[in-house]
Each structure stands twice: as structure tokens, then as C-alpha cells.
Design a protein around this motif. Structure first.
Motif, PDB file in Angstrom:
ATOM      1  N   PRO A 254       7.567   5.070  -2.001  1.00  0.00           N
ATOM      2  CA  PRO A 254       7.083   4.017  -2.906  1.00  0.00           C
ATOM      3  C   PRO A 254       8.070   2.856  -2.954  1.00  0.00           C
ATOM      4  CG  PRO A 254       7.057   6.194  -3.950  1.00  0.00           C
ATOM      5  CD  PRO A 254       7.850   6.334  -2.698  1.00  0.00           C
ATOM      6  N   VAL A 255       7.539   1.642  -2.947  1.00  0.00           N
ATOM      7  CA  VAL A 255       8.391   0.450  -2.980  1.00  0.00           C
ATOM      8  C   VAL A 255       7.975  -0.430  -4.156  1.00  0.00           C
ATOM      9  CG1 VAL A 255       9.132  -1.620  -1.740  1.00  0.00           C
ATOM     10  CG2 VAL A 255       8.703   0.502  -0.478  1.00  0.00           C
ATOM     11  N   ASP A 256       8.953  -0.805  -4.958  1.00  0.00           N
ATOM     12  CA  ASP A 256       8.715  -1.653  -6.133  1.00  0.00           C
ATOM     13  C   ASP A 256       8.699  -3.112  -5.684  1.00  0.00           C
ATOM     14  OD1 ASP A 256       8.545  -2.872  -8.561  1.00  0.00           O
ATOM     15  OD2 ASP A 256      10.422  -2.086  -9.375  1.00  0.00           O
ATOM     16  N   ARG A 257       7.558  -3.548  -5.207  1.00  0.00           N
ATOM     17  CA  ARG A 257       7.429  -4.926  -4.722  1.00  0.00           C
ATOM     18  C   ARG A 257       6.051  -5.460  -5.094  1.00  0.00           C
ATOM     19  NH1 ARG A 257       8.567  -7.185   1.431  1.00  0.00           N
ATOM     20  NH2 ARG A 257       7.812  -9.314   1.081  1.00  0.00           N
ATOM     21  N   PRO A 258       5.989  -6.475  -5.946  1.00  0.00           N
ATOM     22  CA  PRO A 258       4.685  -7.024  -6.348  1.00  0.00           C
ATOM     23  C   PRO A 258       4.033  -7.781  -5.197  1.00  0.00           C
ATOM     24  CG  PRO A 258       6.457  -8.327  -7.285  1.00  0.00           C
ATOM     25  CD  PRO A 258       7.102  -7.131  -6.647  1.00  0.00           C
ATOM     26  N   ASP A 259       2.713  -7.834  -5.232  1.00  0.00           N
ATOM     27  CA  ASP A 259       1.965  -8.558  -4.203  1.00  0.00           C
ATOM     28  C   ASP A 259       2.144 -10.064  -4.373  1.00  0.00           C
ATOM     29  OD1 ASP A 259       1.015  -6.200  -3.149  1.00  0.00           O
ATOM     30  OD2 ASP A 259      -0.896  -6.276  -4.217  1.00  0.00           O
ATOM     31  N   GLU A 260       2.043 -10.762  -3.255  1.00  0.00           N
ATOM     32  CA  GLU A 260       2.121 -12.217  -3.265  1.00  0.00           C
ATOM     33  C   GLU A 260       0.710 -12.780  -3.256  1.00  0.00           C
ATOM     34  OE1 GLU A 260       4.463 -15.790  -0.860  1.00  0.00           O
ATOM     35  OE2 GLU A 260       4.930 -13.664  -0.548  1.00  0.00           O
TER      36      GLU A 260
ATOM     37  N   ILE B   4       0.823  -1.212   0.000  1.00  0.00           N
ATOM     38  CA  ILE B   4       0.000   0.000   0.000  1.00  0.00           C
ATOM     39  C   ILE B   4       0.857   1.261   0.000  1.00  0.00           C
ATOM     40  CG2 ILE B   4      -2.062  -1.062   1.004  1.00  0.00           C
ATOM     41  CD1 ILE B   4      -1.208   0.141   3.732  1.00  0.00           C
ATOM     42  N   THR B   5       2.099   1.127  -0.481  1.00  0.00           N
ATOM     43  CA  THR B   5       2.898   2.323  -0.715  1.00  0.00           C
ATOM     44  C   THR B   5       2.419   2.952  -2.029  1.00  0.00           C
ATOM     45  OG1 THR B   5       4.650   1.320  -2.083  1.00  0.00           O
ATOM     46  CG2 THR B   5       4.866   1.128   0.335  1.00  0.00           C
ATOM     47  N   PRO B   6       2.752   4.219  -2.279  1.00  0.00           N
ATOM     48  CA  PRO B   6       2.274   4.871  -3.511  1.00  0.00           C
ATOM     49  C   PRO B   6       3.094   4.524  -4.753  1.00  0.00           C
ATOM     50  CG  PRO B   6       3.450   6.452  -2.157  1.00  0.00           C
ATOM     51  CD  PRO B   6       3.365   5.192  -1.348  1.00  0.00           C
ATOM     52  N   HIS B   7       3.486   3.257  -4.887  1.00  0.00           N
ATOM     53  CA  HIS B   7       4.170   2.824  -6.109  1.00  0.00           C
ATOM     54  C   HIS B   7       3.127   2.709  -7.220  1.00  0.00           C
ATOM     55  CE1 HIS B   7       6.320   0.154  -8.932  1.00  0.00           C
ATOM     56  NE2 HIS B   7       7.409   0.718  -8.432  1.00  0.00           N
ATOM     57  N   LYS B   8       3.442   3.217  -8.385  1.00  0.00           N
ATOM     58  CA  LYS B   8       2.464   3.300  -9.468  1.00  0.00           C
ATOM     59  C   LYS B   8       1.989   1.930  -9.950  1.00  0.00           C
ATOM     60  CE  LYS B   8       2.232   7.811 -10.174  1.00  0.00           C
ATOM     61  NZ  LYS B   8       0.958   8.564 -10.018  1.00  0.00           N
ATOM     62  N   GLU B   9       2.887   0.947  -9.997  1.00  0.00           N
ATOM     63  CA  GLU B   9       2.528  -0.358 -10.547  1.00  0.00           C
ATOM     64  C   GLU B   9       2.138  -1.360  -9.471  1.00  0.00           C
ATOM     65  OE1 GLU B   9       4.440  -3.950 -13.327  1.00  0.00           O
ATOM     66  OE2 GLU B   9       5.612  -2.133 -12.873  1.00  0.00           O
ATOM     67  N   HIS B  10       2.914  -1.450  -8.422  1.00  0.00           N
ATOM     68  CA  HIS B  10       2.707  -2.501  -7.432  1.00  0.00           C
ATOM     69  C   HIS B  10       2.030  -2.032  -6.142  1.00  0.00           C
ATOM     70  CE1 HIS B  10       4.852  -5.226  -9.950  1.00  0.00           C
ATOM     71  NE2 HIS B  10       5.999  -4.589  -9.840  1.00  0.00           N
ATOM     72  N   GLY B  11       1.826  -0.750  -6.012  1.00  0.00           N
ATOM     73  CA  GLY B  11       1.169  -0.220  -4.827  1.00  0.00           C
ATOM     74  C   GLY B  11      -0.140   0.458  -5.172  1.00  0.00           C
ATOM     75  N   ILE B  12      -0.441   1.537  -4.461  1.00  0.00           N
ATOM     76  CA  ILE B  12      -1.690   2.262  -4.712  1.00  0.00           C
ATOM     77  C   ILE B  12      -1.425   3.623  -5.357  1.00  0.00           C
ATOM     78  CG2 ILE B  12      -2.875   1.074  -2.831  1.00  0.00           C
ATOM     79  CD1 ILE B  12      -2.560   3.627  -1.143  1.00  0.00           C
ATOM     80  N   GLY B  13      -0.236   3.762  -5.965  1.00  0.00           N
ATOM     81  CA  GLY B  13       0.120   5.036  -6.593  1.00  0.00           C
ATOM     82  C   GLY B  13      -0.738   5.392  -7.786  1.00  0.00           C
ATOM     83  N   GLY B  14      -1.381   4.385  -8.400  1.00  0.00           N
ATOM     84  CA  GLY B  14      -2.249   4.658  -9.536  1.00  0.00           C
ATOM     85  C   GLY B  14      -3.707   4.811  -9.159  1.00  0.00           C
ATOM     86  N   TRP B  15      -4.001   4.724  -7.880  1.00  0.00           N
ATOM     87  CA  TRP B  15      -5.384   4.849  -7.414  1.00  0.00           C
ATOM     88  C   TRP B  15      -5.807   6.310  -7.306  1.00  0.00           C
ATOM     89  CZ3 TRP B  15      -7.140   1.073  -3.011  1.00  0.00           C
ATOM     90  CH2 TRP B  15      -6.730  -0.228  -3.325  1.00  0.00           C
ATOM     91  N   THR B  16      -7.104   6.525  -7.394  1.00  0.00           N
ATOM     92  CA  THR B  16      -7.672   7.830  -7.060  1.00  0.00           C
ATOM     93  C   THR B  16      -8.171   7.767  -5.617  1.00  0.00           C
ATOM     94  OG1 THR B  16      -9.930   7.217  -7.712  1.00  0.00           O
ATOM     95  CG2 THR B  16      -8.470   8.105  -9.442  1.00  0.00           C
ATOM     96  N   PHE B  17      -8.445   8.934  -5.045  1.00  0.00           N
ATOM     97  CA  PHE B  17      -8.993   8.948  -3.690  1.00  0.00           C
ATOM     98  C   PHE B  17     -10.335   8.228  -3.642  1.00  0.00           C
ATOM     99  CE2 PHE B  17     -11.886  11.101  -0.640  1.00  0.00           C
ATOM    100  CZ  PHE B  17     -11.326  10.580   0.523  1.00  0.00           C
ATOM    101  N   GLU B  18     -11.143   8.375  -4.680  1.00  0.00           N
ATOM    102  CA  GLU B  18     -12.446   7.709  -4.712  1.00  0.00           C
ATOM    103  C   GLU B  18     -12.291   6.193  -4.687  1.00  0.00           C
ATOM    104  OE1 GLU B  18     -11.574  10.271  -6.626  1.00  0.00           O
ATOM    105  OE2 GLU B  18     -12.849  11.762  -5.598  1.00  0.00           O
ATOM    106  N   GLU B  19     -11.267   5.667  -5.377  1.00  0.00           N
ATOM    107  CA  GLU B  19     -11.025   4.225  -5.362  1.00  0.00           C
ATOM    108  C   GLU B  19     -10.559   3.763  -3.991  1.00  0.00           C
ATOM    109  OE1 GLU B  19      -9.827   3.589 -10.080  1.00  0.00           O
ATOM    110  OE2 GLU B  19      -8.287   4.139  -8.614  1.00  0.00           O
ATOM    111  N   PHE B  20      -9.721   4.575  -3.360  1.00  0.00           N
ATOM    112  CA  PHE B  20      -9.259   4.252  -2.009  1.00  0.00           C
ATOM    113  C   PHE B  20     -10.437   4.243  -1.030  1.00  0.00           C
ATOM    114  CE2 PHE B  20      -7.678   5.856   2.131  1.00  0.00           C
ATOM    115  CZ  PHE B  20      -6.754   4.866   2.437  1.00  0.00           C
TER     116      PHE B  20
END
Length: 258
Positions: free
Chosen positions: A91-97, A31-47
């Protein structure tokens, strides 16, 4: 705690922390703001939809291991503040497991059925305190913290075969708590709960983890104290204590596993 793999020295909030349950093992997401692997691509409405309605940005339902049934009660201000804070995390570049769940729990679409049966999005309303409570404001604040923000019932309330909390035994202990460890009865029953704890005992425990007998909290609760309740204000810890001591006592002994 659910989003940081502390045992393997994982980055803060970058996911990977295993959570063993009777339904299988869940892994906390990044749930770091990483664009690909976190929530960096989310909008506030999605959160907000994730916390309030238990749905991902793609519309798929979340497993209730993510405590949205509690978070749905959070105030608009607290949801917005939480979002603002997460934007400041590294932001951390770490994919979800992927979760490792037994059949049929691994069928994600069944979460929609679960939500239809057991989940109703709603802001938390504390109502009026019971007779004998002198500090109504503290009681209402404590009720909100226990049921929404701190989501105490997610661990301390037992669940049925489909994972629905047993409302008749709310906060009365869960033999199958996080990672298989029992979560104790925290209703004010003298023999099986915390009825013999004082207001000060509870606030001290939430701050430094010390039990009335001088022992200290362990397992998942130690994480909760270190990263959550230990960082609350004294007023909020006291509010939780006021609320817990006002609950109807439930006689239910939860034994420690050997």
C-alpha cells in the motif's frame, strides 16, 4: 504502466503517471491497497464493476481512458485473479492527481452519455477462426488477449472526436496514440502493417522488443513489452501472433512524428 510514474521514479501502481491525449492529460490513479488513497477500501464487487461496467464505487462513470471497454470482456477467473494479486501489493499513501482536460471533456457526467452511446458491457466471445487458421485454440486465446486483457485496440485503433474507437479501422493504427506518439497499424497489410512479419518476428517483438530490422521498440510500447507482453508465456505470445496474422489486412500508413 498507466498506474506507475516511472519517469519520476514513483512507487509501483501508486498512480501519478501522466497520459497525454487529444482530450487533455489523464493521470493514472493509485491502485495499491491503501485504504484512503488506493483501492484498499473497495470490495471485490466494486472492483469488478469498475472493470466490467466502467463505474466507480460511488456510482460515477469512469473516463474511457481507463480501458474498461476492453476489460469488460475479461473472464470471471481473470478478474478474480487480478483482484487477488492487487491485494498483495505494497500500500502506498499517495493521493490521486486531478486530470487536466479541456472543455467539455472535464465534465465527468458526460461519461454517462458516452457510455450510453458507445459502451455495452459483455464477456468477450472469440467465435470461430477464419478459414486457413490451423490452430483454432491458439487463435481464440490470441483474440481474447488482444481484445480484452492486453487491450491492444485502445492504442492501435483510431478514435473519433468523442473518443469512440473506429471499428472499421480496428488495430489499423492511431496517429494520436499515447502521449501523442503514433501507434502503428498491426493488421497484416504488406505495405502499411505487419503483413511481412513472420510468426517468429511477432513473438520475438512481444518478448524482447526487437523489430524484424533489428531496431527496438520505444515510447509506450517499450513499457508494454517490459511490464506486460515480455512477461507472458511463450504460448500466449504465439497466440497473439496467430490471431494478428489472421486479421483482414487494412491499408493505412501511420507515419512516425518528427
Amino acid at each position: 504502466g498507466c498506474h506507475t510514474d516511472v519517469k519520476n521514479k514513483g512507487p509501483a501502481l501508486a498512480g501519478g503517471r501522466p497520459l497525454k491525449t487529444p482530450f487533455g492529460t489523464f493521470y493514472g490513479p493509485n491502485i495499491t491497497p491503501h485504504k484512503e488513497h488506493g483501492i484498499g477500501g473497495w470490495t471485490f464487487e466494486e472492483f469488478r464493476a469498475a472493470l466490467r461496467r466502467g463505474v466507480a464505487p460511488d456510482g460515477s462513470p469512469y473516463y474511457p481512458a481507463f480501458p474498461y471497454p476492453s476489460f469488460t470482456g475479461m473472464s470471471d477467473r481473470d478478474v478474480a485473479d487480478l483482484w487477488a494479486y492487487l491485494q498483495t501489493v505494497e500500500p502506498v499513501d499517495r493521493p490521486d492527481e486531478a486530470h487536466a482536460l479541456g472543455f467539455p471533456y472535464g465534465l465527468r457526467w458526460l461519461n454517462s452519455v458516452w457510455q450510453a452511446l458507445y459502451f455495452e458491457p459483455a464477456r468477450f466471445e472469440a467465435g470461430e477462426p477464419p478459414d486457413g487458421v490451423e490452430d483454432g485454440e491458439a487463435w481464440r486465446r490470441g483474440a481474447y488477449l488482444v481484445h480484452a486483457v492486453a487491450h491492444c485496440g485502445e492504442c492501435h485503433t483510431p478514435r473519433g472526436v468523442l473518443g469512440a474507437p473506429d471499428g472499421d479501422l480496428a488495430l489499423a493504427g492511431n496517429a494520436d496514440g499515447p502521449d501523442g506518439d503514433p501507434a502503428p497499424n498491426i493488421t497484416p497489410h504488406d505495405g502499411t502493417g505487419i503483413g511481412d512479419w513472420s510468426l517468429g518476428d511477432i513473438t520475438s517483438y512481444l518478448k524482447i522488443g526487437m523489430l524484424p530490422d533489428g531496431d527496438f521498440a520505444g515510447s509506450a510500447m517499450a513499457e508494454v513489452i517490459e511490464h506486460s507482453t515480455g512477461r507472458m508465456t511463450d504460448a500466449d505470445r504465439r497466440a497473439i501472433a496467430v490471431y494478428l496474422l489472421s486479421l483482414p489486412p487494412v491499408e493505412r500508413r501511420i507515419s512516425k512524428k518528427k
